[in-house]
Write an enzyme that holds these catalytic residues in place. Structure first.
Site, PDB file in Angstrom:
ATOM      1  N   SER A 162      38.428  42.436  50.138  1.00 60.87           N
ATOM      2  CA  SER A 162      37.554  41.415  49.590  1.00 60.87           C
ATOM      3  C   SER A 162      37.304  40.292  50.617  1.00 60.87           C
ATOM      4  O   SER A 162      37.011  40.568  51.786  1.00 60.87           O
ATOM      5  CB  SER A 162      38.181  40.895  48.288  1.00 60.87           C
ATOM      6  OG  SER A 162      37.251  40.304  47.457  1.00 60.87           O
ATOM      7  N   ASP A 370      32.201  49.987  43.408  1.00 61.82           N
ATOM      8  CA  ASP A 370      32.204  48.531  43.582  1.00 61.82           C
ATOM      9  C   ASP A 370      30.782  47.988  43.524  1.00 61.82           C
ATOM     10  O   ASP A 370      29.852  48.609  44.055  1.00 61.82           O
ATOM     11  CB  ASP A 370      32.845  48.177  44.933  1.00 61.82           C
ATOM     12  CG  ASP A 370      33.156  46.694  45.053  1.00 61.82           C
ATOM     13  OD1 ASP A 370      33.086  45.973  44.037  1.00 61.82           O
ATOM     14  OD2 ASP A 370      33.480  46.255  46.171  1.00 61.82           O
ATOM     15  N   HIS A 428      36.397  48.015  43.382  1.00 60.45           N
ATOM     16  CA  HIS A 428      36.697  47.018  44.406  1.00 60.45           C
ATOM     17  C   HIS A 428      38.123  47.122  44.923  1.00 60.45           C
ATOM     18  O   HIS A 428      38.380  46.962  46.112  1.00 60.45           O
ATOM     19  CB  HIS A 428      36.451  45.622  43.815  1.00 60.45           C
ATOM     20  CG  HIS A 428      36.482  44.508  44.798  1.00 60.45           C
ATOM     21  ND1 HIS A 428      35.546  44.363  45.793  1.00 60.45           N
ATOM     22  CD2 HIS A 428      37.335  43.458  44.940  1.00 60.45           C
ATOM     23  CE1 HIS A 428      35.819  43.286  46.502  1.00 60.45           C
ATOM     24  NE2 HIS A 428      36.906  42.718  46.011  1.00 60.45           N
TER      25      HIS A 428
END
Length: 451
Positions: A162, A370, A428
């Site tokens: 991230s 994601d 994610h």
């Protein structure tokens, strides 16, 4: 000539001159030495918490030293010591039970609460929060320098998730400039180019039936505004528009989960919430990307976080034994996020380019499902690299990855020092969603010696 000073006196002088490097690098650990943890004072009144696990699978055969993975969480402001450790790759899961797919099978693991103000890390004055990715990198390099004796020359791989990807590339470059040896960098669903991601949201959601033509038009309109603001270097305005776009996406998709577009991020009755109320709630609830629930919402959907905050502030805190009494662990620091608002929308493509040109092994991996850092947006920023091996990389063939006779789980493409993994069935948080190909990928990255 003055007489030589005793060693102790000399060390005191050196520590006085460079307090950040000499202070609090000791800490505590388990009796068998398999775990160590502590604080490093990375700047005056700024204290970063770290936790190092040594693998029970460790093998040193001389030619291939056992590697260490530094895990960098996203947010900015989400706790690596909490999420990365217990939710994703550490030896124990969120219920403190052994994890079958721990990354300790292939490397020692170093978790940090980064930047200062995150998790168990703390500052004595909120003005000491970092304001840029480079300031965060500066603190991390100080920490790595202080911990280097504990790593015993182990090859260091920085693996990020991230927003942690931005910290990873800036930290790797700064560390290399100071003579450190970085064996590789892995960028998992990383926020390297915010513009490419926001431009991908509308088209992706339209293709998977989560928005209609009207929703696509609204998403593209706000994304175009963000593009204009970024071209004018109006980064704080772009951050505000990014939050606006998340509200538009949620309203038009019936609250799609930003971390897995096959899921919803709200209960059925939330559809009655007005757009204005939803946007206000979205802005007030900070998390991984300031989307409405972020890390906590994603993990709560798997019944993983309901008591985790309590565990971190009781069982884990008691085990560690060194956390100041006025410091409480939190899943996401809003103060850290706000402090970095001016850098949040800035791209770090150039830093990836620099690492590739320096010959550093760079791995990029992306979860198929994601949305926030969609594969389409990732590939778009990869195409912007100026690295001279890019065309050969793009023209290379992909190789499938299989796990336990369950069919194709991933693809990988490599050329020289650039590798790209497409992880199927994952959102994610790749190590949570599809741990088997993630562990195979780690073995490839670190070239861990087999036991």
């Amino acid at each position: 000539m003055a007489p030589a000073r005793p060693l102790v006196a000399l060390l005191l002088v050196l520590c006085a001159a460079a307090a950040a490097l000499c202070s609090l690098a000791d800490g505590a650990g388990t009796a068998d030495g398999s775990e160590e943890w502590g604080y490093v004072q990375v700047r005056s009144k700024a204290h970063m918490f770290w936790w190092l696990y040594r693998s029970p699978q460790r093998v040193d055969n001389g030619s291939t030293p056992w590697p260490t993975v530094l895990w960098l969480q996203g947010g900015p402001g989400a706790s690596g010591v909490g999420y990365g450790n217990f939710m994703e790759i550490g030896p124990l899961d969120e219920e403190l039970k052994p994890r079958e797919t721990t990354w300790l099978a292939k490397a020692d693991l170093l978790f940090v609460d980064n930047p200062v103000g995150t998790g168990f890390s703390y500052v004595e004055d909120t003005s000491l929060m970092v304001r840029t990715d480079d300031e965060a990198a500066r603190d991390l390099v100080v920490l790595l320098d202080a911990l280097s004796p504990r790593l015993h020359g182990s090859p260091l791989y920085i693996v990020a998730e991230s927003y942690g990807g931005k910290f990873a590339v800036t930290t790797a470059l700064r560390a290399l400039q100071q003579g450190a040896n970085i064996a590789g960098v892995a960028l998992g669903d990383s926020w390297i180019s915010p513009l490419d991601f926001v431009l991908s949201w509308g088209p992706l959601l339209y293709q998977v039936s989560r928005v209609d033509e009207k929703g696509l038009q609204q998403c593209n309109s706000v994304a175009a505004k963000i593009k204009d603001e970024l071209e004018k270097k109006q980064f704080t305005d772009a951050e505000a528009s990014w939050a606006e776009l998340e509200g538009v996406v949620s309203a038009n998709s019936n609250f799609v989960d930003f971390y897995n577009f096959l899921k919803d991020d709200a209960s059925e009755d939330s559809t009655t919430t007005t757009m204005q109320q939803q946007q206000q709630r979205q802005r007030s609830t900070l998390s991984s990307f300031r989307s409405r629930n972020g890390y906590s919402g994603y993990l709560e959907s798997m019944a993983a976080v309901s008591s985790f905050d309590g565990i971190m502030n009781t069982v884990i805190r008691n085990k560690l034994g060194i956390i100041p009494k006025d410091v409480s662990w939190g899943e996401q620091s809003g103060d850290v996020f706000d402090a970095l608002a001016g850098d949040f929308m800035k791209p770090r493509i150039q830093e990836v380019d620099q690492l590739l040109k320096l010959g550093v092994n760079v791995t990029i991996y992306s979860g198929q499902l994601d949305l926030i850092c969609a594969t389409k947006g990732t590939m778009d920023w990869v195409h912007k690299l100026k690295w001279d091996g890019l065309n050969n990389f793009l023209n290379s063939s992909r190789t499938p990855i299989y796990c336990k006779k369950s069919g194709t789980q991933a693809f990988v493409k490599s050329y020289k020092n650039l590798n790209f993994y497409w992880i199927l069935g994952a959102g994610h948080m790749v190590p949570i969603d599809n741990p088997c190909p993630a562990l195979k990928m780690l073995a490839d990255i670190t070239r861990s010696p087999a036991k």
